[in-house]
Each structure stands twice: as C-alpha cells, then as structure tokens.
Design a protein around this motif. Structure first.
Motif, PDB file in Angstrom:
ATOM      1  N   THR A 253      -3.219  52.242 -24.200  1.00  0.00           N
ATOM      2  CA  THR A 253      -2.137  51.946 -25.839  1.00  0.00           C
ATOM      3  C   THR A 253      -1.622  52.697 -24.833  1.00  0.00           C
ATOM      4  O   THR A 253      -0.650  53.435 -25.418  1.00  0.00           O
ATOM      5  CB  THR A 253      -2.836  52.181 -26.622  1.00  0.00           C
ATOM      6  N   HIS A 254      -1.983  53.479 -24.168  1.00  0.00           N
ATOM      7  CA  HIS A 254      -0.798  54.582 -23.628  1.00  0.00           C
ATOM      8  C   HIS A 254       0.388  54.246 -23.240  1.00  0.00           C
ATOM      9  O   HIS A 254       0.970  53.415 -22.548  1.00  0.00           O
ATOM     10  CB  HIS A 254      -1.790  55.112 -22.448  1.00  0.00           C
ATOM     11  N   CYS A 255       1.316  55.027 -23.878  1.00  0.00           N
ATOM     12  CA  CYS A 255       3.392  54.741 -23.653  1.00  0.00           C
ATOM     13  C   CYS A 255       3.338  54.855 -22.010  1.00  0.00           C
ATOM     14  O   CYS A 255       2.567  55.912 -21.438  1.00  0.00           O
ATOM     15  CB  CYS A 255       3.616  55.491 -24.716  1.00  0.00           C
ATOM     16  N   PRO A 256       4.672  54.476 -21.801  1.00  0.00           N
ATOM     17  CA  PRO A 256       5.379  55.211 -20.524  1.00  0.00           C
ATOM     18  C   PRO A 256       5.091  56.436 -20.387  1.00  0.00           C
ATOM     19  O   PRO A 256       4.814  56.686 -18.689  1.00  0.00           O
ATOM     20  CB  PRO A 256       6.369  54.639 -20.946  1.00  0.00           C
ATOM     21  N   ASP A 257       5.532  57.308 -21.715  1.00  0.00           N
ATOM     22  CA  ASP A 257       5.079  58.509 -20.856  1.00  0.00           C
ATOM     23  C   ASP A 257       4.291  58.801 -20.869  1.00  0.00           C
ATOM     24  O   ASP A 257       2.662  59.420 -21.433  1.00  0.00           O
ATOM     25  CB  ASP A 257       6.153  59.806 -21.876  1.00  0.00           C
ATOM     26  N   ARG A 258       3.478  59.797 -19.450  1.00  0.00           N
ATOM     27  CA  ARG A 258       1.950  60.135 -18.932  1.00  0.00           C
ATOM     28  C   ARG A 258       1.859  61.461 -19.898  1.00  0.00           C
ATOM     29  O   ARG A 258       0.770  61.818 -19.774  1.00  0.00           O
ATOM     30  CB  ARG A 258       2.528  60.218 -17.615  1.00  0.00           C
ATOM     31  N   GLY A 259       2.687  61.978 -20.101  1.00  0.00           N
ATOM     32  CA  GLY A 259       2.833  63.986 -21.045  1.00  0.00           C
ATOM     33  C   GLY A 259       2.423  63.226 -22.309  1.00  0.00           C
ATOM     34  O   GLY A 259       2.419  64.369 -22.654  1.00  0.00           O
ATOM     35  N   CYS A 260       2.732  62.368 -22.598  1.00  0.00           N
ATOM     36  CA  CYS A 260       2.162  62.393 -24.252  1.00  0.00           C
ATOM     37  C   CYS A 260       1.274  62.825 -24.510  1.00  0.00           C
ATOM     38  O   CYS A 260      -0.017  62.384 -24.141  1.00  0.00           O
ATOM     39  CB  CYS A 260       2.429  60.616 -24.736  1.00  0.00           C
ATOM     40  N   LEU A 261       1.913  64.054 -25.786  1.00  0.00           N
ATOM     41  CA  LEU A 261       0.535  64.805 -26.305  1.00  0.00           C
ATOM     42  C   LEU A 261      -0.169  63.354 -27.334  1.00  0.00           C
ATOM     43  O   LEU A 261      -1.018  63.776 -27.368  1.00  0.00           O
ATOM     44  CB  LEU A 261       0.754  65.764 -26.748  1.00  0.00           C
ATOM     45  N   ALA A 262       0.558  62.514 -27.979  1.00  0.00           N
ATOM     46  CA  ALA A 262      -0.502  62.302 -29.486  1.00  0.00           C
ATOM     47  C   ALA A 262      -0.873  60.846 -29.001  1.00  0.00           C
ATOM     48  O   ALA A 262      -2.191  60.685 -29.255  1.00  0.00           O
ATOM     49  CB  ALA A 262       0.227  61.093 -29.533  1.00  0.00           C
ATOM     50  N   CYS A 263      -0.769  60.258 -27.589  1.00  0.00           N
ATOM     51  CA  CYS A 263      -1.420  59.459 -27.059  1.00  0.00           C
ATOM     52  C   CYS A 263      -2.430  60.244 -26.012  1.00  0.00           C
ATOM     53  O   CYS A 263      -3.835  59.213 -26.239  1.00  0.00           O
ATOM     54  CB  CYS A 263      -0.551  58.436 -25.663  1.00  0.00           C
TER      55      CYS A 263
END
Length: 293
Positions: A253-263
């Motif tokens: 489910t990780h979004c395209p932003d690999r730095g996404c804190l929420a993910c």
C-alpha cells in the motif's frame, strides 16, 4: 446529457438491488451534463430498497493540535513540525447536525447530508452519513474509537462498495482492510461535547491503494455511464482479499512517495501505545427529521 434512466440501468447492471452501498463518486467523470445533478444520482442509487453510505469527513474544520500528553509515537505525524506552545483552550465542537463537510468529499456527500432522513455519525473528524432503510443501524456502529464500524456492518449485510469515476485511492473501506491486516489506525485530536480534547481513530495515506488493483479486479462488476467508469465490489469479499494481500506484503500500500511518513508509520504497524479507549470524544448518531406528510 446523462438522464436518470442511464443511472438506474447502471445500478441494475451492477446487481445492487436491495443492498447497502458505500459510494465514492465524481460527477465530472460523466463527461456530459447530468440531468438533475447529484440529486438525480442519489435518487437512482436509493431506488429498489438500497441504503447509500458516504464519507462525510470534517477533519480540517474540527481537528485540533495534539496536547503534549497525547502524542503517541509512529503516528504519521512529525510532532517537531507543529507550532510551539500549548493548544488553544477553546474552539468549535463537531455536531452531527452542523451541515459542514470537507469540500474534497465531493458533491454527492454534501447532497446526502442535506436530505431529510439522513443519518450521520458523531465521529468529529471522519463521520459517515447514510440514507435509506438501514441507515440508522449502519451509522450506529461508528464511534470515535471505531471509525470504520459502518463499513464493517455494511460488509456483514452483503453490502457493496461502488466507485463512480474514481480510483482505489478513494476507497475508504480499504483502511478497514489495513486494520484487519494487523495495523493500528492513526490517532488524531478533536474536542468532545464538553470541550475536552481527546484522540480519535482515522485512516492513513491512501495514495498507494491503486497497487491493490490486481487483488481486487476479480471481484469487480463494471459498467459505464457516459465517460464514467463504474465499479462495484462485494464489500466482504473485497475487504477479505485486501486484508490478506496487505498482511502478506505490508509494503503493497505504499504510495509513490518513498519518504511518506504516513505510509512508513502505517506499514510499521501504526501508533505505539495503549489502545484508544474512553479518552475519545463522545460518539453517537443523529437523524434529520423527515418532513411531515
């Protein structure tokens, strides 16, 4: 122009008769004017005994900054980036009859909450609203500490998830699948009826949900109205499949932003600390009165 008959036929194509349905819709997706607008779409969805559920979120209107004593770790929040100093001691308190909604929810939820007979949960940030024969029993399942109760109840009643011109990133029910996979939901802050700040459950980042497309595609029934692609999923089967896929590969489910804190924090398991309990603002439901006959 899209007519009411086109909408009714689409609902029939998707075998939605008599079922509760949680709907996410983009009216722009039709590509042509919709005669009667959102009211016509809602009427078509309500036909043949259906109950319609929509997200009616108000996080920007009623969310507050976290008190220093209510900041669990791994909660999808960079606390160091928050304004310094104590949170304000007063502010607006959510009421299910407020009539407010996050504009990003779209026209259909705004139309539904204004209908006589609509029922809306008292989750101060992520309420659901419903109208139809099963509205009250579905919405009664929601509380600040059980944000996705209405979706769980809908799935248990052979309900469906309907996407009208939108993608899986709008499928709120997938946050329940995340929870069933073993993740804890994020916690945010709102004022209860007495003005006391408490923590409530909310979902995480949904921008990566499109990666579940191969998992859910076998369960989808599809049709089109104008340029709008409609997809209906049996809620129980779709949630079970999504939960299994997430449990097997949390990164799916990780979004395209690999730095996404929420993910990052959600995939790691969610907030650290004791389960959310009585510190949440009061829950419940309210019903708009029906007009006198």
């Amino acid at each position: 122009m899209i007519q009411a008959g086109h909408l009714r036929r689409a609902c029939g194509d998707l075998a939605l008769t008599g079922r509760p349905v949680i709907v996410h819709a983009s009216l722009r997706s039709f590509g042509l004017p919709l005669h009667g607008g959102a009211d016509a779409l809602l009427d078509a969805l309500l036909a043949r005994g259906r109950t319609v559920v929509v997200p009616a979120f108000t996080q920007p209107q009623f969310g507050v900054l976290p008190p220093a004593t209510m900041r669990p770790a791994r909660n999808g929040v960079d606390y160091t980036a928050l304004p310094a100093g104590p949170a304000a001691q007063d502010g607006p308190v959510y009421d299910a009859g407020c009539g407010l909604i996050n504009p990003s929810m779209g026209v259909l939820p705004a139309t539904l909450i204004g209908r006589p007979g609509a029922v809306r949960g008292r989750h101060p940030l992520n309420s659901f609203a419903a109208i139809g024969p099963r509205a009250a029993e579905l919405i009664a399942a929601q509380s600040p500490a059980d944000v996705y109760g209405p979706i769980r109840e809908l799935a248990g009643r052979d309900g469906a998830i309907l996407l009208i011109g939108v993608g899986l990133d709008r499928m709120t029910a997938l946050h329940l699948a995340e929870q069933r996979s073993g993740r804890r939901l994020f916690l945010r802050w709102a004022r209860g009826a007495g003005g006391r700040v408490g923590m409530v459950e909310v979902g995480s980042c949904s921008r990566g949900f499109a990666r579940l497309e191969p998992v859910l595609a076998p369960y989808a029934r599809t049709t089109t109205v104008g340029a709008s692609s409609w997809r209906a999923y049996p809620a129980r089967q779709a949630l079970d499949a999504a939960a299994r896929a997430i449990a097997a590969d949390q990164d799916i489910t990780h979004c395209p932003d690999r730095g996404c804190l929420a993910c990052r924090d959600s995939i790691a398991g969610g907030p650290v600390g004791p389960p959310l309990a009585g510190g949440a603002p009061d829950g419940g439901i309210t019903r708009r009165p029906r007009p006198a006959p």
